[in-house]
Design a protein around this motif. Structure first.
Motif, mmCIF file in Angstrom:
data_model
loop_
_atom_site.group_PDB
_atom_site.id
_atom_site.type_symbol
_atom_site.label_atom_id
_atom_site.label_comp_id
_atom_site.label_asym_id
_atom_site.label_seq_id
_atom_site.Cartn_x
_atom_site.Cartn_y
_atom_site.Cartn_z
ATOM 1 N N ALA A 4 -20.553 17.655 -8.119
ATOM 2 C CA ALA A 4 -20.975 19.048 -7.645
ATOM 3 C C ALA A 4 -22.344 19.395 -8.264
ATOM 4 N N LYS A 5 -22.858 20.315 -7.300
ATOM 5 C CA LYS A 5 -24.120 21.277 -7.643
ATOM 6 C C LYS A 5 -23.759 22.340 -8.900
ATOM 7 N N VAL A 10 -14.507 14.098 7.202
ATOM 8 C CA VAL A 10 -14.631 13.094 6.335
ATOM 9 C C VAL A 10 -13.244 12.828 5.727
ATOM 10 N N GLN A 11 -12.940 11.821 4.908
ATOM 11 C CA GLN A 11 -11.631 11.542 4.583
ATOM 12 C C GLN A 11 -11.352 12.083 3.282
ATOM 13 N N THR A 12 -12.461 12.405 2.577
ATOM 14 C CA THR A 12 -12.064 12.616 0.885
ATOM 15 C C THR A 12 -13.258 13.721 0.496
ATOM 16 N N MET A 13 -12.951 14.467 -0.264
ATOM 17 C CA MET A 13 -14.047 15.392 -0.877
ATOM 18 C C MET A 13 -14.982 14.807 -1.784
ATOM 19 N N GLU A 14 -14.601 13.668 -2.319
ATOM 20 C CA GLU A 14 -15.557 13.045 -3.129
ATOM 21 C C GLU A 14 -16.973 12.570 -2.567
ATOM 22 N N GLU A 15 -16.758 12.117 -1.306
ATOM 23 C CA GLU A 15 -17.851 11.671 -0.556
ATOM 24 C C GLU A 15 -18.805 12.712 -0.124
ATOM 25 N N VAL A 16 -18.449 14.031 -0.116
ATOM 26 C CA VAL A 16 -19.518 14.876 0.145
ATOM 27 C C VAL A 16 -19.501 15.960 -0.862
ATOM 28 N N MET A 17 -19.167 15.686 -2.038
ATOM 29 C CA MET A 17 -19.223 16.819 -3.061
ATOM 30 C C MET A 17 -20.806 17.364 -3.481
ATOM 31 N N PRO A 18 -21.330 16.162 -3.754
ATOM 32 C CA PRO A 18 -22.766 16.492 -3.917
ATOM 33 C C PRO A 18 -23.777 17.412 -2.886
ATOM 34 N N GLU A 19 -23.216 17.390 -1.910
ATOM 35 C CA GLU A 19 -23.898 18.191 -0.667
ATOM 36 C C GLU A 19 -23.773 19.550 -0.661
ATOM 37 N N LEU A 20 -22.215 19.854 -1.234
ATOM 38 C CA LEU A 20 -21.683 21.002 -0.911
ATOM 39 C C LEU A 20 -22.243 22.407 -1.603
#
Length: 361
Positions: A254-255, A208-218
């Motif tokens: 984030a979680k 992916v290009q940015t952390m924001e787009e996956v932050m909720p998954e991590l």
């Protein structure tokens, strides 16, 4: 003899054994204060280090052992032209175990070829850093309780980040882990790792290009420094640099139990405002490094003369065929010192140097 050059030099059982011992040391440090009494660790650090060198030193001291060596090769016979392998031969006369950090890739493996005592790779160039990997695994275990079924985002310099390369290999040994790669194009994970069939069978990769787009998954966000010096175009660096800076605002998605790791040192990729967030685990990660190195030193001494624990043979070409190839990495030990050429056929079909994993021609 059992050496630790790459994370895969430890079996999964051995890795878990070291992590379990580290947890036991954390719970009952008083039981281990004389564990290495009469033993000596040599720390051969050919490049600057703060955390790793002092972590090894503290670990050996807290086990009751002694430490010798150098933190600057200019203060040793290296300055007179002594080869790395000869230095290792000499230090093996004085020490029971050697930790070596080198700016040249493959140096620890070359050291293991001639050493009479166990060798620990404390980081070789941009290649591997297996004790940081053990540190990361222990930290993840302490933070979220398990090492399987984790979604981890690696952010920043994934091309030259030896800690990232090593941890990905280690995580592939546990079931159900997902890896999300967050990096600018110039610093993407090298293809020989990304396209390794053995890794892809065990890990699920996404880019992916940015952390924001996956932050909720991590479950884990593993930050590394985006190295400005790696960019040929300043405008390109300026365009992407803010995408890889962690702020409290970005953590809002984030979680609650997500943990932020970083091998350190940091520059500006994690703002200091994040330090107060309970998910900021990078200084706890440093502490984990001391305990896991205490466990590793103990186990390597235990396993030194145990035939059931030895360095697995590396799959490589015979000497006659290997001599037909040359490693393309100018910073590899085989191109810098008179060591024997070691070449392998990699899983992706390419011919690679066994010391540094670079292509050979």
């Amino acid at each position: 003899m059992k050496h630790l050059i790459d994370p895969t030099d430890l079996t999964l059982e051995e890795t878990n054994n070291i992590i379990a011992l580290a947890e036991e040391i954390i719970a009952h440090p008083e039981y281990y204060t004389a564990r290495m009494k009469g033993k000596k660790l040599a720390t051969l650090f050919y490049e600057p280090s703060t955390r790793t060198r002092l972590s090894f030193t503290t670990a050996m001291m807290e086990l009751g052992g002694n430490v010798l060596g150098f933190s600057d090769p200019r203060n040793s016979s290296v300055s007179k032209g002594e080869t790395m392998q000869d230095t290792v031969r000499v230090m093996g006369c004085f020490a029971d175990i050697i930790a070596i950090r080198h700016n040249i890739e493959g140096a620890p493996l070359a050291a293991a070829e001639v050493s009479r005592v166990p060798i620990i790779n404390a980081g070789d160039g941009s290649h591997a850093h297996p004790t940081q990997t053990l540190t990361d695994l222990l930290t993840i275990k302490r933070e979220i309780g398990h090492l399987d079924n984790i979604t981890i985002g690696f952010c920043g310099d994934l091309r030259f980040g030896r800690t990232v390369h090593s941890l990905i290999k280690a995580l592939a040994r546990y079931e159900g882990n997902k890896v999300i790669l967050i990096a600018p194009d110039d610093l993407r994970l090298p293809d020989y790792i990304r396209n390794d069939e053995s890794l892809n069978k065990k890990l699920e990769f996404r880019e992916v290009q940015t952390m924001e787009e996956v932050m909720p998954e991590l479950d884990i966000l593993y930050m590394t420094r985006v190295q400005q010096e790696r960019f040929l175009d300043q405008d390109e660096f300026d365009r992407v640099k803010d995408s890889f800076v962690l702020t409290l605002d970005k953590l809002k998605a984030a979680k609650e139990k997500m943990a932020v790791l970083h091998p350190l040192p940091r520059v500006n990729e994690i703002l200091q405002e994040v330090d107060s967030d309970p998910r900021a685990a990078y200084f706890r990660q440093v502490e984990s490094g001391k305990f896991v190195r205490m466990a590793l030193l103990s186990r390597l001494i235990d396993w030194k003369n145990d035939p059931s624990h030895k360095l697995a043979a590396r799959d490589e070409m015979d000497a006659e065929d290997a001599n037909k190839y040359r490693c393309t990495n100018a910073n590899c030990i085989c191109n810098r010192e008179p060591v024997r050429r070691r070449i392998k056929l990699h899983a992706d079909g390419t011919v690679r140097c066994l010391y540094c994993d670079s292509k050979a021609k």
